[in-house]
Design an enzyme around this catalytic site. Sequence first.
Site, PDB file in Angstrom:
ATOM      1  N   ASP A  45       0.960  -0.977   0.073  1.00  0.00           N
ATOM      2  CA  ASP A  45      -0.019   0.022   0.000  1.00  0.00           C
ATOM      3  C   ASP A  45       1.107   1.311   0.101  1.00  0.00           C
ATOM      4  O   ASP A  45       2.040   1.177   0.185  1.00  0.00           O
ATOM      5  CB  ASP A  45      -0.917  -0.034   1.131  1.00  0.00           C
ATOM      6  CG  ASP A  45      -1.733   1.259   1.268  1.00  0.00           C
ATOM      7  OD1 ASP A  45      -2.470   1.435   0.200  1.00  0.00           O
ATOM      8  OD2 ASP A  45      -1.899   1.809   2.430  1.00  0.00           O
ATOM      9  N   SER A  46       0.159   2.256  -0.242  1.00  0.00           N
ATOM     10  CA  SER A  46       1.225   3.671  -0.084  1.00  0.00           C
ATOM     11  C   SER A  46       1.503   4.127   1.340  1.00  0.00           C
ATOM     12  O   SER A  46       2.257   4.670   1.566  1.00  0.00           O
ATOM     13  CB  SER A  46      -0.018   4.822  -0.769  1.00  0.00           C
ATOM     14  OG  SER A  46      -0.820   5.075   0.061  1.00  0.00           O
TER      15      SER A  46
ATOM     16  N   TYR B 252      -1.006   8.469  -2.489  1.00  0.00           N
ATOM     17  CA  TYR B 252      -0.914   8.350  -4.043  1.00  0.00           C
ATOM     18  C   TYR B 252      -2.274   8.760  -4.609  1.00  0.00           C
ATOM     19  O   TYR B 252      -2.187   9.140  -5.737  1.00  0.00           O
ATOM     20  CB  TYR B 252      -1.027   6.930  -4.155  1.00  0.00           C
ATOM     21  CG  TYR B 252       0.337   5.890  -3.935  1.00  0.00           C
ATOM     22  CD1 TYR B 252       1.362   6.367  -3.531  1.00  0.00           C
ATOM     23  CD2 TYR B 252       0.302   4.430  -4.287  1.00  0.00           C
ATOM     24  CE1 TYR B 252       2.527   5.702  -3.424  1.00  0.00           C
ATOM     25  CE2 TYR B 252       1.265   3.737  -4.269  1.00  0.00           C
ATOM     26  CZ  TYR B 252       2.453   4.401  -3.768  1.00  0.00           C
ATOM     27  OH  TYR B 252       3.637   3.536  -3.763  1.00  0.00           O
ATOM     28  N   GLY B 253      -3.119   9.013  -3.775  1.00  0.00           N
ATOM     29  CA  GLY B 253      -4.436   9.781  -4.396  1.00  0.00           C
ATOM     30  C   GLY B 253      -4.333  10.939  -5.296  1.00  0.00           C
ATOM     31  O   GLY B 253      -4.944  10.667  -6.397  1.00  0.00           O
TER      32      GLY B 253
ATOM     33  N   CYS C 263      -4.186  -1.558  -2.089  1.00  0.00           N
ATOM     34  CA  CYS C 263      -4.367   0.202  -2.364  1.00  0.00           C
ATOM     35  C   CYS C 263      -5.295   0.088  -3.478  1.00  0.00           C
ATOM     36  O   CYS C 263      -5.181  -0.422  -4.584  1.00  0.00           O
ATOM     37  CB  CYS C 263      -3.162   0.613  -2.670  1.00  0.00           C
ATOM     38  SG  CYS C 263      -2.960   2.292  -3.062  1.00  0.00           S
ATOM     39  N   ASN C 264      -6.476   0.849  -3.279  1.00  0.00           N
ATOM     40  CA  ASN C 264      -7.637   0.958  -4.419  1.00  0.00           C
ATOM     41  C   ASN C 264      -7.081   2.026  -5.635  1.00  0.00           C
ATOM     42  O   ASN C 264      -7.144   1.204  -6.765  1.00  0.00           O
ATOM     43  CB  ASN C 264      -8.779   1.514  -3.811  1.00  0.00           C
ATOM     44  CG  ASN C 264      -9.568   0.757  -2.830  1.00  0.00           C
ATOM     45  OD1 ASN C 264     -10.338   0.040  -3.334  1.00  0.00           O
ATOM     46  ND2 ASN C 264      -9.120   0.695  -1.756  1.00  0.00           N
ATOM     47  N   THR C 265      -6.137   2.970  -5.172  1.00  0.00           N
ATOM     48  CA  THR C 265      -5.568   3.704  -6.276  1.00  0.00           C
ATOM     49  C   THR C 265      -4.633   3.070  -7.163  1.00  0.00           C
ATOM     50  O   THR C 265      -4.750   3.039  -8.302  1.00  0.00           O
ATOM     51  CB  THR C 265      -4.788   4.938  -5.533  1.00  0.00           C
ATOM     52  OG1 THR C 265      -5.626   5.282  -4.323  1.00  0.00           O
ATOM     53  CG2 THR C 265      -4.653   6.133  -6.482  1.00  0.00           C
TER      54      THR C 265
ATOM     55  N   GLU D  21      -2.495   8.671   8.285  1.00  0.00           N
ATOM     56  CA  GLU D  21      -1.176   8.472   8.033  1.00  0.00           C
ATOM     57  C   GLU D  21      -0.569   9.271   9.388  1.00  0.00           C
ATOM     58  O   GLU D  21       0.464   9.119   9.775  1.00  0.00           O
ATOM     59  CB  GLU D  21      -0.446   8.984   7.056  1.00  0.00           C
ATOM     60  CG  GLU D  21      -0.817   7.922   5.957  1.00  0.00           C
ATOM     61  CD  GLU D  21      -0.225   6.683   5.789  1.00  0.00           C
ATOM     62  OE1 GLU D  21       1.054   6.765   6.444  1.00  0.00           O
ATOM     63  OE2 GLU D  21      -0.414   5.784   5.266  1.00  0.00           O
TER      64      GLU D  21
ATOM     65  N   CYS E 125     -11.167   3.047  -0.079  1.00  0.00           N
ATOM     66  CA  CYS E 125      -9.556   3.331   0.239  1.00  0.00           C
ATOM     67  C   CYS E 125      -9.178   2.494   1.291  1.00  0.00           C
ATOM     68  O   CYS E 125      -9.961   2.557   2.507  1.00  0.00           O
ATOM     69  CB  CYS E 125      -9.334   4.854   0.373  1.00  0.00           C
ATOM     70  SG  CYS E 125      -7.703   5.109   0.976  1.00  0.00           S
ATOM     71  N   THR E 126      -8.211   1.892   1.391  1.00  0.00           N
ATOM     72  CA  THR E 126      -7.867   1.174   2.581  1.00  0.00           C
ATOM     73  C   THR E 126      -7.521   1.436   3.636  1.00  0.00           C
ATOM     74  O   THR E 126      -7.687   0.940   4.851  1.00  0.00           O
ATOM     75  CB  THR E 126      -6.627  -0.111   2.117  1.00  0.00           C
ATOM     76  OG1 THR E 126      -5.649   0.510   1.640  1.00  0.00           O
ATOM     77  CG2 THR E 126      -7.099  -1.129   0.955  1.00  0.00           C
ATOM     78  N   HIS E 127      -7.328   2.960   3.783  1.00  0.00           N
ATOM     79  CA  HIS E 127      -6.933   3.815   5.022  1.00  0.00           C
ATOM     80  C   HIS E 127      -8.346   3.912   5.641  1.00  0.00           C
ATOM     81  O   HIS E 127      -8.114   4.315   6.821  1.00  0.00           O
ATOM     82  CB  HIS E 127      -6.546   5.185   4.444  1.00  0.00           C
ATOM     83  CG  HIS E 127      -4.989   5.142   4.301  1.00  0.00           C
ATOM     84  ND1 HIS E 127      -4.394   4.614   3.039  1.00  0.00           N
ATOM     85  CD2 HIS E 127      -3.958   5.452   4.784  1.00  0.00           C
ATOM     86  CE1 HIS E 127      -3.037   4.825   3.000  1.00  0.00           C
ATOM     87  NE2 HIS E 127      -2.651   5.220   3.983  1.00  0.00           N
TER      88      HIS E 127
HETATM   89  N1  DGL Z   1      -4.770   3.309   0.849  1.00  0.00           N
HETATM   90  C1  DGL Z   1      -4.726   3.659  -0.712  1.00  0.00           C
HETATM   91  C2  DGL Z   1      -5.925   3.354  -1.325  1.00  0.00           C
HETATM   92  O1  DGL Z   1      -6.811   2.468  -0.977  1.00  0.00           O
HETATM   93  C3  DGL Z   1      -3.947   4.860  -0.917  1.00  0.00           C
HETATM   94  C4  DGL Z   1      -4.333   6.173  -0.464  1.00  0.00           C
HETATM   95  C5  DGL Z   1      -3.398   7.337  -0.727  1.00  0.00           C
HETATM   96  O2  DGL Z   1      -2.069   6.996  -0.649  1.00  0.00           O
HETATM   97  O3  DGL Z   1      -3.779   8.222  -1.380  1.00  0.00           O
HETATM   98  O4  DGL Z   1      -6.203   3.987  -2.378  1.00  0.00           O
END
Ligand code: DGL
Length: 268
Positions: free
Chosen positions: A9-10, A41-42, A72-74, A151, A183-185
């Site tokens: 993931d990011s 990453y978004g 990570c979805n992105t 984060e 988003c996994t966050h």
């Molecule tokens: N957790 C990631 C996702 O699922 C990345 C979020 C990010 O870094 O912007 O998209």
Amino acid sequence: MQQAIAILDSGVGGLTVAKEVMRQLPQEKILYFGDTARTPYGPRPAEEVLAFTHQIVDYLLQYDPKMIVIACNTATAVGLQEIRARVDIPVLGVIHPGVRAAIKITKSNRVGVIGTEGTIRSGAYEQALRQISPFVTVEQLACPQFVTLVENGQTHGVETERIVAETLHPMKSKEIDCLILGCTHYPFLTDVIGKVMGEDVHLISSADETAREISTILYHRGQLMQSGEVPVHQFFSSGDAQLFKDIASNWLQQEIQVTPVSWHTVRP
Ligand code: DGL
């Protein structure tokens, strides 16, 4: 040597998937990479996210994992197909598992999706939902501030509640009965998001379904770990290793060791 499940993931977001894998598959060893130096990453262009994802996959392949999970979805939205095409072990993303869970749960066929700007811009959720059920109405919303909150370890408190309430305001009038945390966050913010959206909206994290899919794939490949030994997981972070360790230990409810990775010293 036990072959591991590699998860990337990011940053700390993919830990929501890692935690569920640990719960459902307690004998499996996990290699986790959080690219905390380059999170989020978004807002980044798709090509850049794709390049980072390739780089992390290459790093993890050195450890000979039996499977890669792009948690990570992105990165899943921009890179799943390409990574799958070049790697000869199973590669799993997190979008389809979340979509399947939503289809199973929705009664009104009105599904909300929240995610990073990159994920929402890609339209990957809408496409995946419609592929399974053309009758679903999809309401999407980017939540650019949520990843930074997580984060920084700010998952509760008045300021976090204010930001989450303000951001989700447009989603409140959409009459959805389930909301995909795309988003996994975001599962780190479940309490606050749940409070804002109310009891009638079911929150869906892809973690459960992703772990179940990992289990199914490994079962069919005859690769599920059989030994009764407790695995020693490995964690890598490209940024502030101490902050990563604090957030991860707290989320996983176990003391973990983190190996710092500096992109300057990793050979291309
Ligand atoms: N957790 C990631 C996702 O699922 C990345 C979020 C990010 O870094 O912007 O998209």
